[in-house]
Design a protein around this motif. Structure first.
Motif, mmCIF file in Angstrom:
data_model
loop_
_atom_site.group_PDB
_atom_site.id
_atom_site.type_symbol
_atom_site.label_atom_id
_atom_site.label_comp_id
_atom_site.label_asym_id
_atom_site.label_seq_id
_atom_site.Cartn_x
_atom_site.Cartn_y
_atom_site.Cartn_z
ATOM 1 N N SER A 140 0.861 -1.189 0.000
ATOM 2 C CA SER A 140 0.000 0.000 0.000
ATOM 3 C C SER A 140 0.893 1.234 0.000
ATOM 4 O O SER A 140 2.075 1.154 0.367
ATOM 5 C CB SER A 140 -0.841 0.021 1.285
ATOM 6 N N ILE A 141 0.303 2.383 -0.346
ATOM 7 C CA ILE A 141 1.034 3.632 -0.102
ATOM 8 C C ILE A 141 1.308 3.750 1.398
ATOM 9 O O ILE A 141 2.293 4.363 1.812
ATOM 10 C CB ILE A 141 0.295 4.869 -0.658
ATOM 11 N N TYR A 147 0.776 8.116 7.639
ATOM 12 C CA TYR A 147 -0.118 9.274 7.668
ATOM 13 C C TYR A 147 -0.761 9.404 9.041
ATOM 14 O O TYR A 147 -0.781 8.423 9.818
ATOM 15 C CB TYR A 147 -1.165 9.194 6.541
ATOM 16 N N TYR A 153 -1.698 0.284 11.089
ATOM 17 C CA TYR A 153 -1.951 -0.197 9.723
ATOM 18 C C TYR A 153 -0.719 0.104 8.857
ATOM 19 O O TYR A 153 -0.231 -0.776 8.137
ATOM 20 C CB TYR A 153 -3.212 0.436 9.128
ATOM 21 N N PRO A 183 -1.198 0.195 -3.805
ATOM 22 C CA PRO A 183 -2.208 1.170 -4.236
ATOM 23 C C PRO A 183 -2.396 2.299 -3.223
ATOM 24 O O PRO A 183 -2.147 2.134 -2.020
ATOM 25 C CB PRO A 183 -3.500 0.346 -4.313
ATOM 26 N N GLY A 184 -2.899 3.423 -3.759
ATOM 27 C CA GLY A 184 -3.472 4.469 -2.913
ATOM 28 C C GLY A 184 -4.918 4.098 -2.644
ATOM 29 O O GLY A 184 -5.228 2.929 -2.440
ATOM 30 N N MET A 185 -5.805 5.085 -2.704
ATOM 31 C CA MET A 185 -7.186 4.801 -2.263
ATOM 32 C C MET A 185 -8.010 4.064 -3.324
ATOM 33 O O MET A 185 -8.218 4.571 -4.418
ATOM 34 C CB MET A 185 -7.863 6.099 -1.868
ATOM 35 N N ARG A 194 -12.700 -0.718 8.004
ATOM 36 C CA ARG A 194 -11.899 0.168 8.868
ATOM 37 C C ARG A 194 -12.789 0.910 9.867
ATOM 38 O O ARG A 194 -12.456 1.022 11.048
ATOM 39 C CB ARG A 194 -11.119 1.180 8.013
HETATM 40 C C1 8X3 Z 1 -5.050 1.532 1.932
HETATM 41 C C2 8X3 Z 1 -4.772 2.929 1.478
HETATM 42 O O1 8X3 Z 1 -4.221 5.266 2.282
HETATM 43 O O2 8X3 Z 1 -6.234 4.205 3.173
HETATM 44 O O3 8X3 Z 1 -3.872 0.837 2.175
HETATM 45 O O4 8X3 Z 1 -4.055 3.488 3.882
HETATM 46 S S1 8X3 Z 1 -4.810 4.003 2.768
#
Ligand code: 8X3
Ligand code: NDP
Length: 252
Positions: A140-141, A147, A153, A183-185, A194
């Motif tokens: 993932s990004i 962030y 996560y 991937p991003g979103m 989530r």
């Molecule tokens: C899922 C993308 O940016 O919601 O891995 O973590 S994000």
């Protein structure tokens, strides 16, 4: 004879789209996940829409014994796995680390890191013995950047990034390809999971910009697995056009 791909977490989102995409492109597929009814639905869809052979395995990737038992239960001709797509994974919560839910942390670590390791550990010796194989890890990004409130996560996806690099080193002697897809979103069940069914929060995640769809990632995975023998896609970072990095999204 078709190549065989095992896709974890094929009951929804990226895993489901990838299983269907590979089946349409003449790969036989082993689909796995916990929700048996959804595995059956996908099995029927693949049979309806493609000529591929399909088999489903219903287990929780966090349970090492179940992982091993299910792979052992495959008919001999299905054990010759060419491609392992390590996709099963999830995020739970979006809270500061000092008030995070420890049970959520454990579920994310057990699924995204330990589950990925359990099934890889079971399948890598098969690939080594047969002298070929390709492992595709869904990173993932969040495995490249941290962030706000993403903490654990992001840590699990950084671990996937490190494990992918380690696999590429340790499997190098055996000609086994290892790919990371980051991937991003992507609009899947990811945010519903989530935010634990809080639709307001999960819908908001994908509002006012165009997110990626599971199909976009499936197409990228197909590209990676179809590359010629001498070529390995090591790492693919795929973002919606509106997303600059893990925190900056151009929302209109
Ligand atoms: C899922 C993308 O940016 O919601 O891995 O973590 S994000
Ligand atoms: P979804 O929630 O739509 O799908 C997740 C899949 O993982 C489901 O099939 C689910 O099946 C399976 N899964 C979860 N926990 C377990 C478990 N304990 N045992 C077996 N299977 C499990 O999410 P996505 O398709 O979006 O996510 C797929 C992967 O892509 C994840 O690794 C995620 O981290 C990653 N990713 C997602 C992004 C996004 O924005 N959506 C971006 C970057 C990476 P079931 O519940 O039936 O067991």
């Amino acid at each position: 004879m078709n190549k065989i791909a095992l896709i974890t977490g094929a009951t929804a989102g990226i895993g489901k789209a990838t299983a269907l995409k590979l089946a349409k492109n003449n790969y036989d597929v082993i689909i796995t996940g916990r929700r048996k009814n959804l595995l059956n639905d996908l099995k029927n869809l693949i049979k309806e829409r493609t000529k591929a052979n399909v088999i489903s395995l219903n287990f929780d990737i966090r349970n090492k014994d179940e992982v091993e038992k299910n792979i052992d239960s495959l008919p001999e001709n299905w054990k010759k796995i060419d491609i392992l797509i390590n996709n099963a994974g999830l995020a739970l919560g979006l809270n500061p680390i000092y008030s995070g839910d420890v049970d959520d942390w454990e579920t994310m670590i057990d699924t995204n890191v330990k589950g990925l390791l359990y099934i890889s550990r079971k399948i890598m010796p098969i690939m080594i013995a047969q002298g070929y194989g390709h492992i595709v890890n869904l990173c993932s990004i969040a495995g490249k950047e941290v962030y706000p409130n993403g903490n654990i996560y992001c840590a699990t996806k950084h671990a996937v990034d490190a494990i992918t690099k380690a696999m590429r080193i340790d499997l190098n002697d055996f000609g086994i390809k290892v790919t990371s897809i980051s991937p991003g979103m992507v609009e899947t069940e990811f945010s519903k999971v989530r935010f634990k069914g809080n639709n307001e929060k999960s819908d908001a995640a994908y509002q006012n910009f165009i997110p990626l769809q599971a199909e976009d990632i499936a197409e990228s995975i197909l590209f990676a697995v179809k590359c010629p023998k001498h070529m390995n896609i090591a790492d693919m970072l795929i973002l919606p056009t509106a997303q600059a990095n893990s925190s900056i999204i151009n929302k209109k």
